[in-house]
Design a protein around this motif. Structure first.
Motif, PDB file in Angstrom:
ATOM      1  N   SER A 110       0.967  -1.148   0.009  1.00  0.00           N
ATOM      2  CA  SER A 110       0.015  -0.101   0.001  1.00  0.00           C
ATOM      3  C   SER A 110       0.958   1.400  -0.142  1.00  0.00           C
ATOM      4  N   GLY A 111       1.231   1.810  -1.213  1.00  0.00           N
ATOM      5  CA  GLY A 111       1.759   3.030  -1.398  1.00  0.00           C
ATOM      6  C   GLY A 111       3.515   2.584  -1.229  1.00  0.00           C
ATOM      7  N   GLU A 112       4.184   3.772  -1.176  1.00  0.00           N
ATOM      8  CA  GLU A 112       5.608   3.469  -1.286  1.00  0.00           C
ATOM      9  C   GLU A 112       6.216   3.485  -0.080  1.00  0.00           C
ATOM     10  N   PHE A 113       7.234   2.935  -0.052  1.00  0.00           N
ATOM     11  CA  PHE A 113       8.211   2.393   1.076  1.00  0.00           C
ATOM     12  C   PHE A 113       9.583   2.687   0.544  1.00  0.00           C
ATOM     13  N   ASP A 114      10.317   2.472   1.708  1.00  0.00           N
ATOM     14  CA  ASP A 114      11.999   2.796   1.435  1.00  0.00           C
ATOM     15  C   ASP A 114      12.844   1.635   2.135  1.00  0.00           C
ATOM     16  N   LEU A 115      13.933   1.922   2.036  1.00  0.00           N
ATOM     17  CA  LEU A 115      14.874   0.634   2.652  1.00  0.00           C
ATOM     18  C   LEU A 115      15.281   1.323   3.817  1.00  0.00           C
ATOM     19  N   THR A 116      14.996   2.506   4.294  1.00  0.00           N
ATOM     20  CA  THR A 116      15.626   3.070   5.691  1.00  0.00           C
ATOM     21  C   THR A 116      15.816   2.415   6.697  1.00  0.00           C
ATOM     22  N   GLY A 117      14.516   1.568   6.798  1.00  0.00           N
ATOM     23  CA  GLY A 117      14.387   0.667   8.121  1.00  0.00           C
ATOM     24  C   GLY A 117      15.186  -0.373   8.051  1.00  0.00           C
ATOM     25  N   MET A 118      15.496  -1.077   6.864  1.00  0.00           N
ATOM     26  CA  MET A 118      16.152  -2.422   6.789  1.00  0.00           C
ATOM     27  C   MET A 118      17.768  -2.051   7.012  1.00  0.00           C
ATOM     28  N   LEU A 119      18.190  -0.413   6.310  1.00  0.00           N
ATOM     29  CA  LEU A 119      19.468  -0.118   6.576  1.00  0.00           C
ATOM     30  C   LEU A 119      19.772   0.068   7.992  1.00  0.00           C
ATOM     31  N   ALA A 120      18.992   0.619   8.833  1.00  0.00           N
ATOM     32  CA  ALA A 120      18.914   0.974  10.162  1.00  0.00           C
ATOM     33  C   ALA A 120      19.324  -0.433  10.893  1.00  0.00           C
ATOM     34  N   ILE A 121      18.531  -1.347  10.542  1.00  0.00           N
ATOM     35  CA  ILE A 121      18.510  -2.644  11.300  1.00  0.00           C
ATOM     36  C   ILE A 121      20.228  -3.470  11.120  1.00  0.00           C
ATOM     37  N   LEU A 122      20.506  -3.208   9.878  1.00  0.00           N
ATOM     38  CA  LEU A 122      21.685  -3.702   9.183  1.00  0.00           C
ATOM     39  C   LEU A 122      22.714  -3.020  10.031  1.00  0.00           C
ATOM     40  N   LYS A 123      22.704  -1.872  10.111  1.00  0.00           N
ATOM     41  CA  LYS A 123      23.799  -0.944  10.521  1.00  0.00           C
ATOM     42  C   LYS A 123      24.161  -1.225  12.191  1.00  0.00           C
ATOM     43  N   ALA A 124      22.651  -1.593  12.896  1.00  0.00           N
ATOM     44  CA  ALA A 124      22.896  -1.929  14.277  1.00  0.00           C
ATOM     45  C   ALA A 124      23.824  -3.434  14.284  1.00  0.00           C
ATOM     46  N   LYS A 125      23.125  -4.266  13.345  1.00  0.00           N
ATOM     47  CA  LYS A 125      23.931  -5.616  13.430  1.00  0.00           C
ATOM     48  C   LYS A 125      25.407  -5.376  13.108  1.00  0.00           C
ATOM     49  N   LYS A 126      25.631  -4.725  12.045  1.00  0.00           N
ATOM     50  CA  LYS A 126      26.869  -4.487  11.722  1.00  0.00           C
ATOM     51  C   LYS A 126      27.784  -4.111  12.950  1.00  0.00           C
ATOM     52  N   VAL A 159      21.258   3.071  -0.854  1.00  0.00           N
ATOM     53  CA  VAL A 159      22.244   1.879  -0.215  1.00  0.00           C
ATOM     54  C   VAL A 159      23.482   2.148  -0.374  1.00  0.00           C
ATOM     55  N   ARG A 160      23.949   2.984  -1.642  1.00  0.00           N
ATOM     56  CA  ARG A 160      25.167   3.450  -1.855  1.00  0.00           C
ATOM     57  C   ARG A 160      25.780   4.385  -0.772  1.00  0.00           C
ATOM     58  N   GLU A 161      24.710   5.403  -0.651  1.00  0.00           N
ATOM     59  CA  GLU A 161      25.254   6.283   0.499  1.00  0.00           C
ATOM     60  C   GLU A 161      25.626   5.360   1.682  1.00  0.00           C
ATOM     61  N   TRP A 162      24.481   4.465   2.130  1.00  0.00           N
ATOM     62  CA  TRP A 162      24.653   3.834   3.508  1.00  0.00           C
ATOM     63  C   TRP A 162      26.030   2.957   3.427  1.00  0.00           C
ATOM     64  N   LEU A 163      26.198   2.516   2.085  1.00  0.00           N
ATOM     65  CA  LEU A 163      27.557   1.502   2.067  1.00  0.00           C
ATOM     66  C   LEU A 163      28.875   2.392   2.318  1.00  0.00           C
ATOM     67  N   SER A 164      28.698   3.434   1.457  1.00  0.00           N
ATOM     68  CA  SER A 164      30.214   4.205   1.859  1.00  0.00           C
ATOM     69  C   SER A 164      29.958   4.704   3.237  1.00  0.00           C
ATOM     70  N   ASP A 165      29.061   5.074   3.749  1.00  0.00           N
ATOM     71  CA  ASP A 165      29.135   5.503   5.323  1.00  0.00           C
ATOM     72  C   ASP A 165      29.788   4.692   6.217  1.00  0.00           C
ATOM     73  N   ASN A 166      29.287   3.559   5.924  1.00  0.00           N
ATOM     74  CA  ASN A 166      29.464   2.227   6.808  1.00  0.00           C
ATOM     75  C   ASN A 166      30.880   1.729   6.505  1.00  0.00           C
TER      76      ASN A 166
END
Lengths: 601, 108
Positions: A110-126, A159-166
């Motif tokens: 239902s409507g648009e979504f994004d990956l911010t949530g997933m990336l936040a989870i992955l960052k925590a795990k990382k 995703v690209r930004e997130w990868l380079s930040d991390n």
């Protein structure tokens, strides 16, 4: 600042994937803290490639990693990985974490979504794990859900930004077909990553060809071209590029080619670490000759690998034992490894990879591939040629002395150059042929070339008997080497002639012996004669003395009786004694004494 | 940031069950902000007080989001009544949301 750094990664900033051949092709592995895109159709090995890299990093360098699976569930992936024996289940969760990002089909959109949530989870795990690697496997599945090209682009950028930040070394896999490859967002994806790899599986002449190509590697050189890839029992293996520079060192050590007469034709044998090609028509005993080489290597205790195609190892050992080549014991002792492959089962690429892993396993010093032409049986000829030369170079690099065989139809090896053109990279080329003459077919062996060797230029007859292959003595007649019956006749003739010569010699010898004996006998007879004469002489002298003595005595007695003058008598006796003492040689003495004796009387 | 909005218990005996929901958002990302607004509107219109909503910010509780299998944000999970349903997106498609929550009929 960060972006500038990204543009120029140093060659030293590469992380090896541990994937056989890939690290060579890419000059060290994947770019550290950069993103690599792996593209390919379904079933081209994207997941295996990425998983293998991350598992190797965790196992070999204790580098933790995250694996985000968009397409398959993590349990499916674990199951698939289990077949490769990587010990995935033994890896602690702290080293390798799987995120099941596979959206259930029951999820309502239902409507648009994004990956911010997933990336936040992955960052925590990382951060929790101190992970250095991340894999986004099947990102196309997620992007498809977005259903909007702009959103796709936006998320890729995120995703690209997130990868380079991390500061993660990332592998993103995307399932593509030919059409979508250059279409947004994949075109952009290829631009945004630092390294792009294409995996492809296609049919070529009815044989599945599996290839890997590095299409981009920012700031680094890489081997261009497609490299054969195989998904084997332990994962992906890539056949890296053939080295542009030939690195293998050349040896001056000679290795027996199998038996002495062949070695002497080759000027002492084959050089260690070189390749030999035996060509010939069917039935010219190429296998036997190659096997003899293997057997002699085994006898020296050198590890040997015998690769044959389309015939079981058992059948081969049995057949060879009938010509005096015994391999069974060497197989048992582990010195010899027999491998029998099916030509139809694998394309040339796969054959190469199989052979390479066999070489790595067995670590042979000597090797036989019988026939090398078998790898050209399935698939395109161009590929087969490429594979054959790669194989030879690989073996040379490993310092393996290899003897290969190749079937040719026809008699002239120069015209009938082998299909694989292997003759150009083989160091020694032995050609076997049938010579038909005087109603017979005989096997003839010629050395076409042997690099760095003053080899024999003679055509020799090769015979097989229960003790193995053998080169016969050379008989020439009218400039032709005689073979078969002609040779046999010549041999027999030679034998008769030799016998005759021997008889003649014996005869003469005996004659001379007789003459010698005769002469000796004459000497003996003369000797006896001499002895007799001497004895006679001695006898005569004795008589004479006795006689002269008795006459002197008589005279003295007579003088005594007559009371004659004693002085006159003494003078006579003294002159007589002097004359005897002066006689040096018995002969002259003899004559003298005789005369004197006569005078005296 | 965790917002809990429990708008009362079962408001009227006529509405048999309370809808229990969880909305996962990521801070004030545009889609997340939109999702909160959209859901608010839907709840006000269709559920009155007959619902329980928990908003989980993934930035603050990543471990929890992970444990609950959240991948994309915003996403809405209907916990009860069964069946459990998941809706992803900013909930701008009202029809789909109502269908997923099983509250279509209540509007009348």
């Amino acid at each position: 600042m960060k972006r500038q750094q990204r543009m120029i990664p140093q060659p030293s900033t590469k992380l090896p994937t541990g994937i056989e051949g890939f690290d060579e092709a890419s000059g060290g592995g994947l770019p550290r803290n950069r993103t690599t895109l792996v593209m390919g159709r379904a079933g081209s090995g994207k997941t295996v490639f990425s998983l293998q890299s991350i598992v190797n990093a965790a196992r070999q360098r204790r580098e933790a990693g995250l694996f985000v699976a968009f397409e398959e569930s993590t349990s499916q992936i674990a199951q698939n990985a289990a077949t490769f024996g990587w010990g995935l289940s033994a890896l602690p969760k702290s080293k390798l974490f799987f995120l099941d990002a596979h959206l259930s089909p029951t999820v309502v959109r239902s409507g648009e979504f994004d990956l911010t949530g997933m990336l936040a989870i992955l960052k925590a795990k990382k951060e929790e794990m101190g992970a250095r690697w991340i894999v986004f496997d099947g990102i196309d599945v997620l992007l498809t859900l977005l259903q909007d090209p702009n959103a796709e682009m936006r998320e890729i950028y995120r995703v690209r930004e997130w990868l380079s930040d991390n500061e993660l070394t990332a592998i993103i896999t995307a399932k593509l077909d030919g059409r979508t490859l250059d279409v947004a967002p994949y075109g952009f994806m290829q631009f945004m990553v630092d390294c792009a790899i294409r995996l492809e599986r296609r049919l070529e002449d009815g044989v599945s060809v599996h290839r890997l190509q590095i299409t981009k590697y920012r700031g680094s050189g890489f081997a261009a071209g497609e490299f054969p890839l195989r998904i084997g029992s332990s994962g992906i293996e890539v056949t890296g590029p053939a080295p542009a520079e030939i690195r293998h060192t050349s040896s001056t050590e000679r290795v027996s080619a199998g038996f002495e007469r062949l070695d002497s034709m080759l000027g002492g044998g084959l050089f260690r670490g070189t390749s030999t090609l035996i060509t010939g028509a069917p039935g010219t005993s190429k296998t036997t000759l190659a096997a003899k080489f293997a057997e002699s290597a085994c006898r020296r205790g050198e590890r040997t690998l015998f690769v044959s195609f389309d015939e079981g190892a058992d059948a081969i050992t049995r057949n060879l034992s009938s010509v005096g080549i015994q391999l069974k014991a060497h197989v048992k002792s582990g010195v010899l490894r027999m491998y029998s492959g099916h030509t139809e089962a694998n394309g040339p690429d796969e054959q190469l990879i199989i052979l390479r892993s066999l070489v790595r396993e067995h670590r042979p010093r000597c090797m036989v591939i019988d026939p090398l032409s078998a790898i050209a049986k399935a698939g395109a000829l161009g590929t087969a040629r490429d594979v054959a030369s790669r194989l030879i170079y690989m073996l040379k690099d490993a310092g393996v002395t290899v003897v290969t065989t190749s079937l040719i139809q026809g008699d002239d090896p120069e015209v009938e150059a082998t299909e694989l053109q292997i003759s150009t990279i083989a160091d020694t080329w032995i050609n076997l042929s049938y010579l038909v003459r005087s109603g017979e077919r005989n096997r003839a062996l010629t050395i076409v070339k042997s690099r760095g060797t003053r080899h024999s230029n003679q055509v020799r007859e090769l015979v097989l008997n229960e003790t193995g292959p053998m080169l016969t003595d050379v008989y020439t007649a009218g400039g032709e080497v005689l073979m078969g019956t002609l040779r046999w006749e010549k041999e027999a003739e030679e034998t008769v002639r030799q016998k005759q010569r021997r008889t003649e010699f014996d005869h003469k010898k005996r004659e001379l012996q007789f003459a010698e004996a005769d002469a000796l006998a004459q000497i003996t007879a003369l000797e006896i004669e001499l002895q007799r004469k001497r004895a006679e002489l001695a006898l005569y002298s004795h008589h004479d003395e006795a006689r002269s003595l008795s006459s002197t005595e008589r005279n003295t007695d007579l003088r005594k009786l007559r009371s004659a003058d004693p002085v006159a008598h003494r003078a006579t006796a003294a002159s007589l004694g002097n004359g005897r003492a002066a006689s040096g040689s018995p002969n002259s003495g003899k004559k003298k004494t005789r005369k004197e004796a006569r005078d005296a009387t | 940031m965790q917002r809990k909005r429990a708008k009362g218990k079962a408001a009227s005996p006529a509405v048999a069950t309370v809808v229990v929901m969880r909305l996962y958002i990521s801070g004030n990302a545009p889609n997340s902000v939109r999702a909160i607004a959209n859901l608010d509107a839907i709840c006000k219109e269709y559920l009155k007080d007959g619902y329980k909503l928990e908003i989980v910010d993934v930035f603050e509780q990543p471990a929890r989001a992970l444990a609950e299998g959240v991948i994309v944000t915003p996403s809405l999970a209907k916990v009860s009544p069964s069946p459990a349903v998941k809706v992803v997106g900013n909930l701008s498609d009202k029809g789909n949301v109502l269908l997923a929550l099983g509250i279509e009929g209540r509007a009348g």
